[in-house]
Design a protein around this motif. Structure first.
Motif, mmCIF file in Angstrom:
data_model
loop_
_atom_site.group_PDB
_atom_site.id
_atom_site.type_symbol
_atom_site.label_atom_id
_atom_site.label_comp_id
_atom_site.label_asym_id
_atom_site.label_seq_id
_atom_site.Cartn_x
_atom_site.Cartn_y
_atom_site.Cartn_z
ATOM 1 N N LYS A 136 0.811 -1.229 0.000
ATOM 2 C CA LYS A 136 0.000 0.000 0.000
ATOM 3 C C LYS A 136 0.836 1.268 0.000
ATOM 4 O O LYS A 136 0.287 2.372 0.006
ATOM 5 C CB LYS A 136 -0.914 0.007 1.237
ATOM 6 C CG LYS A 136 -1.870 -1.176 1.303
ATOM 7 C CD LYS A 136 -2.799 -1.078 2.501
ATOM 8 C CE LYS A 136 -2.052 -1.321 3.796
ATOM 9 N NZ LYS A 136 -2.952 -1.327 4.970
ATOM 10 N N ILE A 137 2.180 1.115 0.012
ATOM 11 C CA ILE A 137 3.069 2.274 0.196
ATOM 12 C C ILE A 137 2.767 3.398 -0.792
ATOM 13 O O ILE A 137 2.645 4.564 -0.420
ATOM 14 C CB ILE A 137 4.540 1.845 0.062
ATOM 15 C CG1 ILE A 137 4.975 1.079 1.305
ATOM 16 C CG2 ILE A 137 5.452 3.041 -0.137
ATOM 17 C CD1 ILE A 137 5.030 1.911 2.563
ATOM 18 N N PHE A 138 2.651 3.046 -2.070
ATOM 19 C CA PHE A 138 2.485 4.076 -3.099
ATOM 20 C C PHE A 138 1.030 4.204 -3.554
ATOM 21 O O PHE A 138 0.761 4.708 -4.643
ATOM 22 C CB PHE A 138 3.389 3.767 -4.298
ATOM 23 C CG PHE A 138 4.855 3.774 -3.954
ATOM 24 C CD1 PHE A 138 5.516 4.965 -3.691
ATOM 25 C CD2 PHE A 138 5.562 2.589 -3.863
ATOM 26 C CE1 PHE A 138 6.866 4.966 -3.375
ATOM 27 C CE2 PHE A 138 6.912 2.584 -3.543
ATOM 28 C CZ PHE A 138 7.576 3.779 -3.288
ATOM 29 N N GLY A 196 1.250 12.175 -1.165
ATOM 30 C CA GLY A 196 2.614 12.506 -1.581
ATOM 31 C C GLY A 196 3.335 11.381 -2.297
ATOM 32 O O GLY A 196 3.859 11.560 -3.401
ATOM 33 N N LEU A 197 3.388 10.181 -1.683
ATOM 34 C CA LEU A 197 4.121 9.072 -2.294
ATOM 35 C C LEU A 197 3.456 8.590 -3.575
ATOM 36 O O LEU A 197 4.129 8.107 -4.491
ATOM 37 C CB LEU A 197 4.263 7.915 -1.299
ATOM 38 C CG LEU A 197 5.194 8.174 -0.108
ATOM 39 C CD1 LEU A 197 5.283 6.940 0.780
ATOM 40 C CD2 LEU A 197 6.591 8.580 -0.577
ATOM 41 N N TYR A 198 2.129 8.719 -3.635
ATOM 42 C CA TYR A 198 1.434 8.341 -4.871
ATOM 43 C C TYR A 198 1.867 9.268 -6.006
ATOM 44 O O TYR A 198 2.139 8.822 -7.130
ATOM 45 C CB TYR A 198 -0.076 8.420 -4.670
ATOM 46 C CG TYR A 198 -0.873 8.078 -5.901
ATOM 47 C CD1 TYR A 198 -1.116 6.753 -6.244
ATOM 48 C CD2 TYR A 198 -1.356 9.080 -6.743
ATOM 49 C CE1 TYR A 198 -1.825 6.429 -7.390
ATOM 50 C CE2 TYR A 198 -2.067 8.763 -7.888
ATOM 51 C CZ TYR A 198 -2.301 7.445 -8.204
ATOM 52 O OH TYR A 198 -3.013 7.123 -9.336
ATOM 53 N N LEU A 199 1.946 10.561 -5.734
ATOM 54 C CA LEU A 199 2.388 11.529 -6.744
ATOM 55 C C LEU A 199 3.850 11.275 -7.126
ATOM 56 O O LEU A 199 4.212 11.345 -8.303
ATOM 57 C CB LEU A 199 2.225 12.954 -6.218
ATOM 58 C CG LEU A 199 0.796 13.492 -6.124
ATOM 59 C CD1 LEU A 199 0.788 14.856 -5.464
ATOM 60 C CD2 LEU A 199 0.158 13.579 -7.511
ATOM 61 N N VAL A 200 4.703 10.977 -6.122
ATOM 62 C CA VAL A 200 6.120 10.706 -6.392
ATOM 63 C C VAL A 200 6.261 9.530 -7.359
ATOM 64 O O VAL A 200 6.976 9.611 -8.369
ATOM 65 C CB VAL A 200 6.877 10.414 -5.081
ATOM 66 C CG1 VAL A 200 8.260 9.844 -5.376
ATOM 67 C CG2 VAL A 200 7.011 11.682 -4.263
ATOM 68 N N LYS A 201 5.574 8.438 -7.068
ATOM 69 C CA LYS A 201 5.660 7.257 -7.927
ATOM 70 C C LYS A 201 5.130 7.564 -9.331
ATOM 71 O O LYS A 201 5.712 7.144 -10.344
ATOM 72 C CB LYS A 201 4.880 6.101 -7.320
ATOM 73 C CG LYS A 201 5.045 4.763 -8.056
ATOM 74 C CD LYS A 201 4.386 3.645 -7.282
ATOM 75 C CE LYS A 201 4.688 2.273 -7.906
ATOM 76 N NZ LYS A 201 4.152 2.103 -9.235
#
Length: 570
Positions: free
Chosen positions: A518-520, A536-541
């Motif tokens: 579920k991290i990203f 944030g991490l979803y956008l980064v990925k």
């Protein structure tokens, strides 16, 4: 020969006459015999001449016999020489090693083939059967010697066996050994002559063919071998099918051999596929074809098969080999996959349209609500309950507006297929990001370790890389451990055609055993922080993958987190 006999006879006569004259004079001188008559001397002379004639006759007769013996001996030697020459010629012509074994004496003779075939020099070859048996492969020696000595005791004269014989270089060759046994009048074996033939290539070919046969018989793919000749009305006749063919089609070998593969055609077989087969046969070219075929029970199935031309040593087409497989399940899965892709494409298109409609249609009402709420702020409200309601309404409106803005950012990233890249100095990019977070950095005073010595320039999209670093730095500052000083390490390295960025902190970390999948994810939160939205991490990925890069994470609770970003150089 006559001259020699005459010479010997004359020498005899001269010596005998000399002796007689000397003897006669001696008698007269010493008066050993008084008045020795002359006829006595003549009598001696006559005797000498008679014995000379007799001696010449005996010599002549003996010389004639010797001549015959010599001529016979020379004839025998010539025959032996000629026989040996033929012996060597035959050995060379047949590439055989000839051996001659005198059994009683245990003497073994080898011809020159022992050098030509096995590489042994004359001084390396033993003269007994022990050397022979010692050079037979250990796995064959006992078996071969038992069979050979058993044969010697039998009544038959011809023997042969196959075994491995050691060469001078310690390698082994497969040989076929044939021998002929000679016996005396009592039936006792006295001599054996044989020829060793190198059959290594034949054996290797036999093993290779046996291996190929095993593969053909055991493989799950159907194999058909046909004749080369065909006409436009009928495909070449089948000469061989493996067991897998019977399993696949239901036809037994005796039902299909001699027939044409045409019997696999049916009502739904495509005529264009038949034309492809005819074209491949006509052009004598390898081909791969898929077509609808029929089993013996008339069941329809998809058949994928190759057609391979086989040529003989004279480069003439001799056969066709076809390797076949039932791909009905594969075809069914392809159809299901195509159907699923169509459905997913349609659903994705519908979702995009829904997202655009939702984001655009909600923007106007949200903007109106935001504007109305800003106007209400200037109006004094005495009712506390109404005031509380308006406050809650204002907060929900702003949250809804932020959510719509977040979704818009995501859609922009997902829809932007062509990302403009440029060469950027990593140092400048980080300085811009740090300046945006200068307040938080000054407040928490983290230890920063940055190493860009290996890579100073990166070909990347400026907006995306700044957004990525901003999110990672913000998370590191937000999720720091209160019990220790925050330490952030950033370094870049070059690896063939890619650049790796490693971003590491010693913060509170994430439990990956529970949350790795579920991290990203979108709106996934792993800590109870009031201002954490899980975006944030979803956008980064999304931004990393939009630039054809990859991102991975390693983290332990209370130990820290490491993000590894890999980008293609071009």
């Amino acid at each position: 020969m006559k001259n020699k006999s005459n010479q010997i006879t004359i020498i005899y006569l001269v010596i005998a006459l000399f002796v007689a004259i000397v003897f006669h004079k001696t008698l007269l001188k010493f008066s050993l015999v008084e008045n020795y008559p002359l006829y006595g001397f003549l009598k001696d002379i006559t005797l000498i001449l008679c014995t000379g004639i007799a001696y010449r006759y005996i010599l002549s007769k003996n010389q004639n016999q010797d001549k015959k013996v010599l001529e016979k001996l020379q004839s025998t030697n010539n025959a032996i020489k000629e026989s040996n020459e033929k012996y060597d010629i035959v050995a060379k012509a047949t590439s055989d090693t000839i051996w001659d074994w005198k059994i009683q004496e245990d003497k073994l003779f080898w011809n020159k083939g022992i050098k030509a075939i096995f590489g042994y020099d004359e001084n390396q070859v033993g003269d007994s059967s022990k050397w022979w048996f010692d050079n037979i492969h250990p796995e064959d020696s006992i078996k071969m010697s038992i069979k050979l000595y058993s044969f010697i005791e039998q009544k038959t004269s011809n023997w042969q066996d196959e075994y491995r014989f050691k060469c001078a270089d310690n390698s082994y060759k497969y040989v076929l050994d044939r021998g002929f046994l000679l016996k005396d009048a009592n039936g006792k074996a006295i001599r054996m002559i044989g020829a060793i033939q190198d059959i290594t290539k034949q054996k290797e070919e036999e093993l290779r063919l046996k291996l190929l046969e095993t593969v053909i018989v055991q493989t799950k793919d159907s194999i058909i071998i046909t004749e080369a000749d065909f006409n436009n009305r009928q495909l070449p006749k089948i000469v061989y099918v493996n067991p897998a063919f019977s399993v696949m089609t239901g036809y037994e070998p005796n039902e299909i051999i001699g027939q044409s593969p045409d019997m696999l055609k049916g009502p739904n077989s495509d005529i264009n596929d038949i034309k492809k087969i005819i074209t491949a046969l006509t052009n004598r070219e390898e081909s791969l074809i898929e077509m609808i075929s029929y089993k013996k029970n008339k069941e329809q199935f998809w058949l994928r098969f190759s057609m391979i031309p086989v040529y003989n040593s004279e480069n003439e087409l001799s056969h066709w080999v076809s390797i076949q497989r039932d791909v009905s399940d594969e075809k069914k899965q392809e159809k299901e996959k195509e159907q699923l892709i169509r459905e997913l494409t349609k659903n994705n298109k519908d979702l995009k349209e829904f997202s655009y409609i939702t984001s655009h249609n909600l923007r106007a009402p949200i903007s109106n609500l935001t504007g109305l709420l800003s106007l209400i702020e200037d109006i004094p409200i005495e009712n506390s309950e109404l005031k509380e309601i308006l406050f809650g309404f204002d907060k929900s409106t702003h949250l809804l507006n932020e959510t719509i803005n977040d979704l818009t950012k995501v859609m922009i990233i997902k829809d932007n297929l062509s990302i403009k890249k440029e060469d950027l100095l990593l140092k400048d990019v980080f300085e811009d990001v740090f300046s945006q977070l200068s307040f938080q950095i000054d407040l928490h005073k983290p230890i920063l370790q940055i190493d860009f010595e290996q890579v100073s320039v990166l070909n990347i999209n400026k907006t995306y890389i700044e957004s990525i670093l901003l999110n990672l730095l913000t998370n590191a500052l937000k999720y720091r451990a209160e019990s220790k000083t925050l330490k952030i390490t950033i370094n870049a390295s070059q690896n063939n055609d890619s650049t790796t960025l490693v971003f590491k902190d010693n913060g509170i970390g994430i439990d990956l055993e529970r949350n790795r999948d579920k991290i990203f994810g979108l709106y996934q939160r792993f800590h109870d922080y009031p201002d954490s939205k899980g975006l944030g991490l979803y956008l980064v990925k999304s931004q990393v993958e939009a630039m054809n890069g990859t991102i991975s994470i390693e983290s332990k609770v209370n130990k820290g987190t490491t993000f590894t970003l890999i980008f293609k150089n071009r």
